[in-house]
Design a protein around this motif. Structure first.
Motif, PDB file in Angstrom:
ATOM      1  N   ARG A  89     -45.217 -28.601  -9.071  1.00 50.65           N
ATOM      2  CA  ARG A  89     -46.569 -29.135  -9.119  1.00 50.65           C
ATOM      3  C   ARG A  89     -46.864 -29.932  -7.852  1.00 50.65           C
ATOM      4  O   ARG A  89     -46.003 -30.651  -7.340  1.00 50.65           O
ATOM      5  CB  ARG A  89     -46.746 -30.042 -10.333  1.00 50.65           C
ATOM      6  N   ARG A  90     -48.063 -29.796  -7.367  1.00 50.14           N
ATOM      7  CA  ARG A  90     -48.423 -30.429  -6.105  1.00 50.14           C
ATOM      8  C   ARG A  90     -48.324 -31.945  -6.174  1.00 50.14           C
ATOM      9  O   ARG A  90     -47.935 -32.604  -5.208  1.00 50.14           O
ATOM     10  CB  ARG A  90     -49.832 -29.980  -5.699  1.00 50.14           C
ATOM     11  N   ILE A 129     -44.402 -14.231  -3.946  1.00 46.46           N
ATOM     12  CA  ILE A 129     -45.671 -14.716  -4.515  1.00 46.46           C
ATOM     13  C   ILE A 129     -45.599 -16.231  -4.730  1.00 46.46           C
ATOM     14  O   ILE A 129     -46.525 -16.969  -4.380  1.00 46.46           O
ATOM     15  CB  ILE A 129     -45.984 -13.996  -5.843  1.00 46.46           C
ATOM     16  N   ASN A 130     -44.483 -16.707  -5.288  1.00 47.60           N
ATOM     17  CA  ASN A 130     -44.331 -18.138  -5.526  1.00 47.60           C
ATOM     18  C   ASN A 130     -44.202 -18.922  -4.219  1.00 47.60           C
ATOM     19  O   ASN A 130     -44.699 -20.048  -4.105  1.00 47.60           O
ATOM     20  CB  ASN A 130     -43.128 -18.404  -6.426  1.00 47.60           C
ATOM     21  N   GLN A 131     -43.541 -18.329  -3.230  1.00 50.67           N
ATOM     22  CA  GLN A 131     -43.461 -18.991  -1.926  1.00 50.67           C
ATOM     23  C   GLN A 131     -44.849 -19.127  -1.299  1.00 50.67           C
ATOM     24  O   GLN A 131     -45.187 -20.171  -0.736  1.00 50.67           O
ATOM     25  CB  GLN A 131     -42.538 -18.202  -0.991  1.00 50.67           C
ATOM     26  N   LEU A 132     -45.649 -18.075  -1.405  1.00 51.27           N
ATOM     27  CA  LEU A 132     -47.008 -18.124  -0.868  1.00 51.27           C
ATOM     28  C   LEU A 132     -47.876 -19.105  -1.649  1.00 51.27           C
ATOM     29  O   LEU A 132     -48.738 -19.789  -1.083  1.00 51.27           O
ATOM     30  CB  LEU A 132     -47.636 -16.726  -0.891  1.00 51.27           C
ATOM     31  N   SER A 180     -49.716 -22.256  -0.006  1.00 56.85           N
ATOM     32  CA  SER A 180     -51.177 -22.365  -0.081  1.00 56.85           C
ATOM     33  C   SER A 180     -51.627 -23.801  -0.315  1.00 56.85           C
ATOM     34  O   SER A 180     -52.785 -24.151  -0.052  1.00 56.85           O
ATOM     35  CB  SER A 180     -51.728 -21.448  -1.175  1.00 56.85           C
ATOM     36  N   TYR A 181     -50.727 -24.646  -0.790  1.00 58.13           N
ATOM     37  CA  TYR A 181     -51.030 -26.070  -0.944  1.00 58.13           C
ATOM     38  C   TYR A 181     -51.319 -26.707   0.419  1.00 58.13           C
ATOM     39  O   TYR A 181     -52.119 -27.623   0.541  1.00 58.13           O
ATOM     40  CB  TYR A 181     -49.856 -26.756  -1.628  1.00 58.13           C
TER      41      TYR A 181
END
Length: 311
Positions: free
Chosen positions: A32-33, A269-272, A276-277
């Motif tokens: 989570r960010r 996908i999860n790395q991207l 993207s954050y």
């Protein structure tokens, strides 16, 4: 070695769903960010299960042993680096001193077994890349080790851990032609570079390994001013080279034409998603690659083509 890594049925199932997982094919959840912003020990995605679910062996000093493709146990610096980072995340998740001790033990191993030029040597032969020989280094190992050592420094304030991380990054940044891991590429009018996970004479360019190196440099740039420019260049370069991995129904695992397994497609996908954050330009590829994974026809085509490439 068979068509799929470690011969797992899970490898096939993950083309169609992330519901099936095992130790070697865990779909790590994106952190989570707010947790990343509030905890400097957190990582872009949670690989703590790499430590907490390990049921293998350790050597007499307590160091993680990789169950190799030859059926024997090995000290494998890439796997040790990943395990070390996973131990740091396990400690933060559980607040259990057991994982802190594990994290420090393995961070010490990384510091003490680093060569003078900043690399770690891998002596275990991967049958898929027999041309690597019996002694090689890896951009993925360098990246994971950097991230692990940063956390050892954060916990202890011992500058020797940060110095080891900086040396590792300097080797990662060394040009491939000079014996390093940063390889220039020019494909379809796209000029850029990749950090080689498997530094063979032939271009490899594994995407998830490259991104792990990018993430490590990004983390290091928060501690060392001279890596801020490298971090910015990495982001621009990754935006530029991502289309090379897009085959309009799936992603390539590497630039030598190898199609991603379901696991590696979902990992990217999860790395991207994590990237993207920091830069919204990665969100479009996260969405695009996710749409491929959710398309039964595309997933089936990727699986068939993967099998066909191995026959």
């Amino acid at each position: 070695m068979g068509v799929f890594s470690h011969g797992k049925v899970v490898t096939v199932l993950q083309y169609f769903t992330p519901m099936f997982q095992d130790y070697w094919h865990t779909i790590y959840p994106v952190t989570r960010r707010v947790d990343i912003a509030n905890d400097r020990f957190s990582y872009f995605y949670d690989i703590s299960s790499k430590a907490m679910s390990f049921s293998g062996r350790f050597n007499d000093q307590g160091i993680y042993l990789f169950p190799g493709y030859d059926g024997k146990d090995h000290i494998h610096s890439l796997e040790v680096a990943q395990y070390t980072l996973a131990c740091w995340l396990s400690w933060r998740k559980t607040d259990d001193v057991y994982w802190l001790n594990k994290a420090m033990l393995h961070s010490d191993w990384l510091r003490e077994n680093q060569l003078d030029d900043g690399r770690w040597v891998i002596s275990h032969v991967n049958p898929q890349y027999s041309d690597l020989g019996e002694s090689w280094c890896s951009g993925l190992a360098q990246g994971l080790a950097i991230s692990a050592l940063i956390r050892a420094y954060e916990h202890t304030s011992d500058i020797s851990y940060m110095n080891a991380a900086l040396k590792a990054a300097d080797f990662l940044e060394r040009d491939f032609e000079l014996g390093g891991l940063k390889r220039s590429i020019a494909i379809n009018d796209v000029e850029g570079f990749v950090y080689e996970e498997y530094p063979r004479d032939k271009l490899s360019g594994v995407l998830n390994g490259h991104i792990s190196s990018v993430l490590a440099i990004f983390e290091l740039s928060h501690y060392e001013e001279r890596f801020k420019i490298s971090a910015e260049e990495n982001i621009e370069n990754l935006v530029k080279i991502l289309p090379l991995y897009d085959i309009n129904y799936w992603s390539l695992y590497s630039l030598d034409g190898v199609i991603s397994s379901g696991f590696y497609h979902r990992l990217v996908i999860n790395q991207l998603d994590a990237l993207s954050y920091y830069d919204k330009r990665f969100e479009s590829y996260k969405i695009k690659f996710s749409s491929y994974a959710n398309n039964l026809l595309f997933a089936t085509k990727a699986l068939i083509n993967k099998i066909g490439s191995k026959i």
